[in-house]
Motif scaffolding. Sequence first.
Motif, PDB file in Angstrom:
ATOM      1  N   SER A  50       0.859  -1.338  -0.140  1.00  0.00           N
ATOM      2  CA  SER A  50       0.068  -0.042  -0.146  1.00  0.00           C
ATOM      3  C   SER A  50       0.909   0.985  -0.187  1.00  0.00           C
ATOM      4  CB  SER A  50      -0.852   0.172   1.382  1.00  0.00           C
ATOM      5  OG  SER A  50      -0.398  -0.064   2.200  1.00  0.00           O
ATOM      6  N   VAL A  51       2.362   0.928  -0.035  1.00  0.00           N
ATOM      7  CA  VAL A  51       2.827   2.606   0.192  1.00  0.00           C
ATOM      8  C   VAL A  51       4.137   2.264  -1.119  1.00  0.00           C
ATOM      9  CG1 VAL A  51       2.745   2.622   2.309  1.00  0.00           C
ATOM     10  CG2 VAL A  51       4.201   1.178   2.018  1.00  0.00           C
ATOM     11  N   PRO A  52       4.476   3.182  -0.993  1.00  0.00           N
ATOM     12  CA  PRO A  52       5.717   3.380  -2.818  1.00  0.00           C
ATOM     13  C   PRO A  52       6.646   3.125  -1.456  1.00  0.00           C
ATOM     14  CG  PRO A  52       4.938   5.581  -1.650  1.00  0.00           C
ATOM     15  CD  PRO A  52       3.988   4.399  -2.032  1.00  0.00           C
ATOM     16  N   TYR A  53       8.050   2.619  -2.334  1.00  0.00           N
ATOM     17  CA  TYR A  53       9.216   2.413  -2.412  1.00  0.00           C
ATOM     18  C   TYR A  53       9.872   3.138  -2.896  1.00  0.00           C
ATOM     19  CZ  TYR A  53       7.357  -1.222   0.933  1.00  0.00           C
ATOM     20  OH  TYR A  53       6.484  -2.089   1.491  1.00  0.00           O
ATOM     21  N   ASN A  54      10.869   3.763  -2.625  1.00  0.00           N
ATOM     22  CA  ASN A  54      12.610   4.085  -2.970  1.00  0.00           C
ATOM     23  C   ASN A  54      13.463   2.769  -3.394  1.00  0.00           C
ATOM     24  OD1 ASN A  54      11.027   6.524  -3.675  1.00  0.00           O
ATOM     25  ND2 ASN A  54      12.348   7.505  -2.024  1.00  0.00           N
ATOM     26  N   ILE A  55      14.229   2.892  -4.205  1.00  0.00           N
ATOM     27  CA  ILE A  55      15.218   1.744  -4.494  1.00  0.00           C
ATOM     28  C   ILE A  55      16.032   2.440  -4.209  1.00  0.00           C
ATOM     29  CG2 ILE A  55      16.091  -0.734  -5.376  1.00  0.00           C
ATOM     30  CD1 ILE A  55      12.904  -0.843  -5.902  1.00  0.00           C
ATOM     31  N   TYR A  56      17.347   2.691  -3.852  1.00  0.00           N
ATOM     32  CA  TYR A  56      19.429   2.914  -4.654  1.00  0.00           C
ATOM     33  C   TYR A  56      20.188   1.854  -4.861  1.00  0.00           C
ATOM     34  CZ  TYR A  56      16.384   6.717  -1.545  1.00  0.00           C
ATOM     35  OH  TYR A  56      16.214   7.920  -1.250  1.00  0.00           O
ATOM     36  N   TYR A  57      20.808   1.875  -5.854  1.00  0.00           N
ATOM     37  CA  TYR A  57      21.984   1.631  -5.827  1.00  0.00           C
ATOM     38  C   TYR A  57      22.640   1.734  -4.465  1.00  0.00           C
ATOM     39  CZ  TYR A  57      20.554   1.015 -11.146  1.00  0.00           C
ATOM     40  OH  TYR A  57      20.509   0.833 -11.685  1.00  0.00           O
ATOM     41  N   ASN A  58      23.762   1.315  -3.918  1.00  0.00           N
ATOM     42  CA  ASN A  58      24.650   1.489  -3.363  1.00  0.00           C
ATOM     43  C   ASN A  58      26.142   0.884  -3.819  1.00  0.00           C
ATOM     44  OD1 ASN A  58      22.857   2.079  -1.448  1.00  0.00           O
ATOM     45  ND2 ASN A  58      22.588   0.044  -0.276  1.00  0.00           N
ATOM     46  N   LEU A  59      26.952   2.240  -4.192  1.00  0.00           N
ATOM     47  CA  LEU A  59      28.179   1.646  -4.594  1.00  0.00           C
ATOM     48  C   LEU A  59      29.311   2.252  -3.887  1.00  0.00           C
ATOM     49  CD1 LEU A  59      29.172   0.318  -7.391  1.00  0.00           C
ATOM     50  CD2 LEU A  59      29.904   2.392  -8.118  1.00  0.00           C
ATOM     51  N   ARG A  60      30.574   1.044  -3.885  1.00  0.00           N
ATOM     52  CA  ARG A  60      31.963   1.666  -3.486  1.00  0.00           C
ATOM     53  C   ARG A  60      32.992   1.362  -4.084  1.00  0.00           C
ATOM     54  NH1 ARG A  60      32.030  -1.285   1.117  1.00  0.00           N
ATOM     55  NH2 ARG A  60      30.416   0.645   2.161  1.00  0.00           N
ATOM     56  N   ASN A  61      33.819   2.404  -4.217  1.00  0.00           N
ATOM     57  CA  ASN A  61      35.292   2.048  -5.040  1.00  0.00           C
ATOM     58  C   ASN A  61      36.181   2.489  -4.645  1.00  0.00           C
ATOM     59  OD1 ASN A  61      33.286   5.052  -6.216  1.00  0.00           O
ATOM     60  ND2 ASN A  61      34.959   5.018  -7.029  1.00  0.00           N
ATOM     61  N   ASP A 139      36.693  -5.887 -19.053  1.00  0.00           N
ATOM     62  CA  ASP A 139      36.031  -6.564 -17.988  1.00  0.00           C
ATOM     63  C   ASP A 139      37.299  -7.454 -18.124  1.00  0.00           C
ATOM     64  OD1 ASP A 139      34.432  -8.618 -16.899  1.00  0.00           O
ATOM     65  OD2 ASP A 139      34.855  -9.809 -18.739  1.00  0.00           O
ATOM     66  N   PRO A 140      38.067  -7.687 -16.006  1.00  0.00           N
ATOM     67  CA  PRO A 140      36.886  -7.101 -15.594  1.00  0.00           C
ATOM     68  C   PRO A 140      37.394  -5.584 -15.096  1.00  0.00           C
ATOM     69  CG  PRO A 140      39.001  -8.144 -14.353  1.00  0.00           C
ATOM     70  CD  PRO A 140      38.675  -8.268 -15.617  1.00  0.00           C
ATOM     71  N   LEU A 141      36.057  -5.642 -14.496  1.00  0.00           N
ATOM     72  CA  LEU A 141      36.523  -3.149 -14.561  1.00  0.00           C
ATOM     73  C   LEU A 141      37.259  -3.387 -12.861  1.00  0.00           C
ATOM     74  CD1 LEU A 141      35.708  -0.712 -14.719  1.00  0.00           C
ATOM     75  CD2 LEU A 141      33.306  -1.249 -13.978  1.00  0.00           C
ATOM     76  N   LEU A 142      37.864  -2.612 -13.463  1.00  0.00           N
ATOM     77  CA  LEU A 142      38.773  -2.725 -11.740  1.00  0.00           C
ATOM     78  C   LEU A 142      38.512  -1.598 -10.578  1.00  0.00           C
ATOM     79  CD1 LEU A 142      42.485  -3.149 -13.407  1.00  0.00           C
ATOM     80  CD2 LEU A 142      40.671  -4.610 -12.653  1.00  0.00           C
ATOM     81  N   ASN A 143      38.559  -1.744  -9.989  1.00  0.00           N
ATOM     82  CA  ASN A 143      38.639  -0.508  -8.351  1.00  0.00           C
ATOM     83  C   ASN A 143      37.385  -0.404  -8.166  1.00  0.00           C
ATOM     84  OD1 ASN A 143      42.067  -0.191  -8.072  1.00  0.00           O
ATOM     85  ND2 ASN A 143      41.510   0.276  -9.984  1.00  0.00           N
ATOM     86  N   ILE A 144      36.358  -1.205  -8.395  1.00  0.00           N
ATOM     87  CA  ILE A 144      34.720  -1.459  -7.805  1.00  0.00           C
ATOM     88  C   ILE A 144      34.558  -2.466  -6.090  1.00  0.00           C
ATOM     89  CG2 ILE A 144      32.331  -2.109  -7.964  1.00  0.00           C
ATOM     90  CD1 ILE A 144      32.927   0.638  -9.678  1.00  0.00           C
ATOM     91  N   MET A 145      34.856  -2.443  -5.495  1.00  0.00           N
ATOM     92  CA  MET A 145      35.033  -3.021  -4.176  1.00  0.00           C
ATOM     93  C   MET A 145      33.647  -3.286  -3.991  1.00  0.00           C
ATOM     94  SD  MET A 145      37.794  -1.464  -4.215  1.00  0.00           S
ATOM     95  CE  MET A 145      38.345  -2.830  -2.829  1.00  0.00           C
ATOM     96  N   SER A 146      32.494  -2.799  -3.992  1.00  0.00           N
ATOM     97  CA  SER A 146      31.188  -3.122  -3.845  1.00  0.00           C
ATOM     98  C   SER A 146      30.359  -3.193  -4.143  1.00  0.00           C
ATOM     99  CB  SER A 146      31.149  -3.561  -1.979  1.00  0.00           C
ATOM    100  OG  SER A 146      30.961  -2.547  -1.578  1.00  0.00           O
ATOM    101  N   VAL A 147      29.165  -3.548  -3.940  1.00  0.00           N
ATOM    102  CA  VAL A 147      27.716  -3.109  -5.020  1.00  0.00           C
ATOM    103  C   VAL A 147      26.109  -3.328  -4.025  1.00  0.00           C
ATOM    104  CG1 VAL A 147      27.643  -4.764  -6.552  1.00  0.00           C
ATOM    105  CG2 VAL A 147      27.252  -2.579  -6.964  1.00  0.00           C
ATOM    106  N   GLY A 148      25.494  -3.013  -4.484  1.00  0.00           N
ATOM    107  CA  GLY A 148      24.145  -3.287  -3.514  1.00  0.00           C
ATOM    108  C   GLY A 148      22.893  -2.366  -3.715  1.00  0.00           C
ATOM    109  N   ILE A 149      22.254  -3.003  -2.926  1.00  0.00           N
ATOM    110  CA  ILE A 149      20.687  -2.253  -3.438  1.00  0.00           C
ATOM    111  C   ILE A 149      20.080  -1.625  -1.439  1.00  0.00           C
ATOM    112  CG2 ILE A 149      20.395  -3.055  -5.612  1.00  0.00           C
ATOM    113  CD1 ILE A 149      17.534  -4.401  -3.604  1.00  0.00           C
TER     114      ILE A 149
END
Length: 158
Positions: A50-61, A139-149
């Motif tokens: 019944s409620v809307p949500y905001n979804i975010y990318y989380n990224l660490r580089n 490929d590979p993409l270097l220096n991306i440490m973590s990704v999430g949502i």
Amino acid sequence: MKPLGLVLLVTLLLGGCDSGAVYKEYTDIEDGKWYIKNAPSFTFEITDTSVPYNIYYNLRNSLSYGYYNLYLTRYLRDATGKELESRLDELILMDPKTGKPNGDGLGDLFDHKFLMKRNYRFPKPGKYTMQLRQYMRQDPLLNIMSVGITVEKAVPSH
């Protein structure tokens, strides 16, 4: 401090910042080398539609990341595996002219939180999976440490 220890410290420090989050998860990218075949998935449960949500990318580089942007393809699937959406997004990690990093930094690591979807209404209660795949030419993409949502209940603006 070893890089992994620093990553864990940053994760702990930033973990308490999202009070409205119903889901927040990161996947560490081994050795900071994100291969195209490595497409992390994040499964979360929505109970209140019944409620809307905001979804975010989380990224660490790290500052050694070689580009000012990052292209990601996202795939949103319901509990049956049916794809509800796929989309290519561009995330701007650094100012294209000055090279100044965006996000919050500690040492040479920078954390970013990018809005992916605003006021999204999930069609029905249940489990959903968001899968992320890097869409750069390296490929590979270097220096991306973590990704999430992060999935948060949207706060109405008054």
